[in-house]
Design a protein around this motif. Sequence first.
Motif, PDB file in Angstrom:
ATOM      1  N   PHE A  89       0.759  -1.216  -0.108  1.00 54.15           N
ATOM      2  CA  PHE A  89       0.019  -0.127  -0.109  1.00 54.15           C
ATOM      3  C   PHE A  89       0.538   1.214  -0.160  1.00 54.15           C
ATOM      4  O   PHE A  89       0.386   2.271  -0.252  1.00 54.15           O
ATOM      5  CB  PHE A  89      -0.880  -0.078   1.364  1.00 54.15           C
ATOM      6  N   SER A  90       1.825   1.278   0.382  1.00 53.56           N
ATOM      7  CA  SER A  90       2.787   2.142   0.550  1.00 53.56           C
ATOM      8  C   SER A  90       3.083   3.261  -0.547  1.00 53.56           C
ATOM      9  O   SER A  90       3.122   2.816  -1.885  1.00 53.56           O
ATOM     10  CB  SER A  90       4.145   1.866   0.902  1.00 53.56           C
ATOM     11  N   GLY A  91       2.695   4.547  -0.516  1.00 52.58           N
ATOM     12  CA  GLY A  91       2.406   5.309  -1.471  1.00 52.58           C
ATOM     13  C   GLY A  91       1.199   5.644  -2.302  1.00 52.58           C
ATOM     14  O   GLY A  91       1.144   6.396  -2.986  1.00 52.58           O
ATOM     15  N   TYR A  92       0.282   4.665  -1.829  1.00 53.93           N
ATOM     16  CA  TYR A  92      -0.932   4.850  -2.392  1.00 53.93           C
ATOM     17  C   TYR A  92      -1.864   5.749  -1.833  1.00 53.93           C
ATOM     18  O   TYR A  92      -1.650   6.203  -0.570  1.00 53.93           O
ATOM     19  CB  TYR A  92      -1.781   3.589  -2.464  1.00 53.93           C
ATOM     20  N   THR A  93      -2.934   6.276  -2.463  1.00 52.94           N
ATOM     21  CA  THR A  93      -3.798   7.304  -1.879  1.00 52.94           C
ATOM     22  C   THR A  93      -5.106   6.001  -1.602  1.00 52.94           C
ATOM     23  O   THR A  93      -5.515   5.389  -2.641  1.00 52.94           O
ATOM     24  CB  THR A  93      -4.236   8.298  -2.556  1.00 52.94           C
ATOM     25  N   VAL A  94      -5.633   5.995  -0.490  1.00 52.81           N
ATOM     26  CA  VAL A  94      -6.673   5.047  -0.118  1.00 52.81           C
ATOM     27  C   VAL A  94      -7.762   5.997   0.279  1.00 52.81           C
ATOM     28  O   VAL A  94      -7.766   6.833   1.070  1.00 52.81           O
ATOM     29  CB  VAL A  94      -6.157   4.122   0.972  1.00 52.81           C
ATOM     30  N   GLY A  95      -9.117   5.681  -0.275  1.00 49.78           N
ATOM     31  CA  GLY A  95     -10.171   6.358   0.022  1.00 49.78           C
ATOM     32  C   GLY A  95     -11.303   5.624   0.365  1.00 49.78           C
ATOM     33  O   GLY A  95     -11.518   4.222   0.233  1.00 49.78           O
ATOM     34  N   TRP A  96     -12.269   6.053   1.523  1.00 53.19           N
ATOM     35  CA  TRP A  96     -13.434   5.403   1.732  1.00 53.19           C
ATOM     36  C   TRP A  96     -14.650   5.944   1.079  1.00 53.19           C
ATOM     37  O   TRP A  96     -14.593   7.177   1.257  1.00 53.19           O
ATOM     38  CB  TRP A  96     -13.584   5.164   3.238  1.00 53.19           C
ATOM     39  N   CYS A 144     -13.750   0.572  -0.021  1.00 57.90           N
ATOM     40  CA  CYS A 144     -12.460   1.223  -0.106  1.00 57.90           C
ATOM     41  C   CYS A 144     -11.854   1.124  -1.559  1.00 57.90           C
ATOM     42  O   CYS A 144     -12.210   0.067  -2.283  1.00 57.90           O
ATOM     43  CB  CYS A 144     -11.546   0.605   1.084  1.00 57.90           C
ATOM     44  N   ALA A 145     -11.093   2.045  -1.612  1.00 51.06           N
ATOM     45  CA  ALA A 145     -10.539   2.303  -3.126  1.00 51.06           C
ATOM     46  C   ALA A 145      -9.121   2.824  -2.764  1.00 51.06           C
ATOM     47  O   ALA A 145      -8.771   3.335  -1.756  1.00 51.06           O
ATOM     48  CB  ALA A 145     -11.250   3.173  -4.017  1.00 51.06           C
ATOM     49  N   ALA A 146      -8.194   2.604  -4.038  1.00 53.87           N
ATOM     50  CA  ALA A 146      -6.687   2.863  -3.821  1.00 53.87           C
ATOM     51  C   ALA A 146      -6.382   3.325  -5.345  1.00 53.87           C
ATOM     52  O   ALA A 146      -6.817   2.694  -6.247  1.00 53.87           O
ATOM     53  CB  ALA A 146      -5.975   1.811  -3.310  1.00 53.87           C
ATOM     54  N   ASP A 147      -5.450   4.221  -5.299  1.00 59.13           N
ATOM     55  CA  ASP A 147      -4.540   4.695  -6.507  1.00 59.13           C
ATOM     56  C   ASP A 147      -3.338   5.263  -6.139  1.00 59.13           C
ATOM     57  O   ASP A 147      -3.114   5.449  -5.082  1.00 59.13           O
ATOM     58  CB  ASP A 147      -5.456   5.836  -7.211  1.00 59.13           C
ATOM     59  N   ALA A 148      -2.262   4.730  -7.319  1.00 59.50           N
ATOM     60  CA  ALA A 148      -0.841   4.807  -6.863  1.00 59.50           C
ATOM     61  C   ALA A 148      -0.633   6.338  -7.168  1.00 59.50           C
ATOM     62  O   ALA A 148       0.596   6.947  -6.936  1.00 59.50           O
ATOM     63  CB  ALA A 148      -0.286   3.811  -7.500  1.00 59.50           C
ATOM     64  N   ARG A 149      -1.330   6.921  -8.225  1.00 62.34           N
ATOM     65  CA  ARG A 149      -0.921   8.382  -8.619  1.00 62.34           C
ATOM     66  C   ARG A 149      -1.663   9.329  -8.664  1.00 62.34           C
ATOM     67  O   ARG A 149      -1.562  10.275  -9.339  1.00 62.34           O
ATOM     68  CB  ARG A 149      -0.345   7.806 -10.318  1.00 62.34           C
ATOM     69  N   MET A 150      -2.480   9.362  -7.696  1.00 56.94           N
ATOM     70  CA  MET A 150      -3.528  10.232  -7.440  1.00 56.94           C
ATOM     71  C   MET A 150      -2.852  11.557  -7.044  1.00 56.94           C
ATOM     72  O   MET A 150      -2.133  11.474  -5.922  1.00 56.94           O
ATOM     73  CB  MET A 150      -4.360   9.925  -6.318  1.00 56.94           C
ATOM     74  N   ILE A 151      -3.414  12.918  -7.493  1.00 55.59           N
ATOM     75  CA  ILE A 151      -3.133  14.022  -6.857  1.00 55.59           C
ATOM     76  C   ILE A 151      -4.001  14.414  -5.801  1.00 55.59           C
ATOM     77  O   ILE A 151      -5.256  13.828  -5.788  1.00 55.59           O
ATOM     78  CB  ILE A 151      -3.033  15.195  -8.030  1.00 55.59           C
ATOM     79  N   LEU A 152      -3.730  15.201  -4.881  1.00 53.05           N
ATOM     80  CA  LEU A 152      -4.335  15.297  -3.501  1.00 53.05           C
ATOM     81  C   LEU A 152      -5.811  16.063  -4.077  1.00 53.05           C
ATOM     82  O   LEU A 152      -6.958  15.604  -3.321  1.00 53.05           O
ATOM     83  CB  LEU A 152      -3.708  16.392  -2.750  1.00 53.05           C
ATOM     84  N   ASP A 162      -8.256   3.589  -9.281  1.00 48.52           N
ATOM     85  CA  ASP A 162      -8.347   2.697 -10.156  1.00 48.52           C
ATOM     86  C   ASP A 162      -8.448   1.017  -9.423  1.00 48.52           C
ATOM     87  O   ASP A 162      -9.144   0.103 -10.264  1.00 48.52           O
ATOM     88  CB  ASP A 162      -6.647   2.310 -10.603  1.00 48.52           C
ATOM     89  N   TYR A 163      -8.501   0.955  -8.249  1.00 49.29           N
ATOM     90  CA  TYR A 163      -8.582  -0.258  -7.433  1.00 49.29           C
ATOM     91  C   TYR A 163      -9.803  -0.084  -6.416  1.00 49.29           C
ATOM     92  O   TYR A 163      -9.866   0.870  -5.815  1.00 49.29           O
ATOM     93  CB  TYR A 163      -7.493  -0.879  -6.802  1.00 49.29           C
ATOM     94  N   TRP A 164     -10.464  -1.215  -6.348  1.00 55.13           N
ATOM     95  CA  TRP A 164     -11.758  -0.948  -5.502  1.00 55.13           C
ATOM     96  C   TRP A 164     -11.831  -2.400  -4.901  1.00 55.13           C
ATOM     97  O   TRP A 164     -11.793  -3.440  -5.347  1.00 55.13           O
ATOM     98  CB  TRP A 164     -13.128  -0.828  -6.340  1.00 55.13           C
ATOM     99  N   GLY A 165     -12.423  -2.336  -3.536  1.00 57.50           N
ATOM    100  CA  GLY A 165     -12.743  -3.680  -2.759  1.00 57.50           C
ATOM    101  C   GLY A 165     -14.259  -3.676  -2.844  1.00 57.50           C
ATOM    102  O   GLY A 165     -14.928  -2.844  -3.374  1.00 57.50           O
ATOM    103  N   GLN A 166     -14.600  -4.915  -2.664  1.00 61.18           N
ATOM    104  CA  GLN A 166     -16.029  -5.130  -2.203  1.00 61.18           C
ATOM    105  C   GLN A 166     -16.310  -4.410  -1.262  1.00 61.18           C
ATOM    106  O   GLN A 166     -15.701  -3.898  -0.320  1.00 61.18           O
ATOM    107  CB  GLN A 166     -16.264  -6.716  -2.032  1.00 61.18           C
ATOM    108  N   GLY A 167     -17.789  -4.141  -1.150  1.00 57.53           N
ATOM    109  CA  GLY A 167     -18.482  -3.254  -0.113  1.00 57.53           C
ATOM    110  C   GLY A 167     -18.558  -4.111   1.164  1.00 57.53           C
ATOM    111  O   GLY A 167     -18.691  -5.319   1.153  1.00 57.53           O
ATOM    112  N   THR A 168     -18.770  -3.278   2.174  1.00 56.84           N
ATOM    113  CA  THR A 168     -19.017  -4.147   3.776  1.00 56.84           C
ATOM    114  C   THR A 168     -20.110  -3.023   4.159  1.00 56.84           C
ATOM    115  O   THR A 168     -20.342  -1.965   4.206  1.00 56.84           O
ATOM    116  CB  THR A 168     -17.801  -3.906   4.558  1.00 56.84           C
ATOM    117  N   GLN A 169     -21.261  -3.732   4.565  1.00 49.58           N
ATOM    118  CA  GLN A 169     -22.750  -3.075   4.789  1.00 49.58           C
ATOM    119  C   GLN A 169     -22.497  -2.546   6.470  1.00 49.58           C
ATOM    120  O   GLN A 169     -22.217  -3.252   7.206  1.00 49.58           O
ATOM    121  CB  GLN A 169     -23.723  -3.981   4.769  1.00 49.58           C
TER     122      GLN A 169
END
Length: 125
Positions: free
Chosen positions: A28-35, A95-103, A113-120
Amino acid sequence: VQLQASGGGLVQAGGSLRLSCGASGRTFSGYTVGWFRQAPGKEREFVSGIRTRGGHTYYADSVKGRFTISTDNAKNTVYLQMSSLKPEDTAVYYCAADARMILSSMTRSSAYDYWGQGTQVTVSS
């Protein structure tokens, strides 16, 4: 990178939950992770995000002061600690992640670019 979201459940209003977003296949290091979250009949909305390198965090106004995002790079996991939960927090959380996102793009779901499955998450009144 593959993402796995977990930790959702049913909780009473005022309660707490901690969501986890684990990554496999790449660090994950260096990625931006969003919820993000999506309630029935509503559009997916940004909740919180973090830069795993540097730790910069960002929150939607609706959760500021109640939710805390954090990262454990050693475990390749990002957490979303949710407190003082309200019925309006009820949604499927992704949750989602991207390696090159600007703030400035952190709040846009299309920027990831990357998404996980959802959790209720269900908050009862």
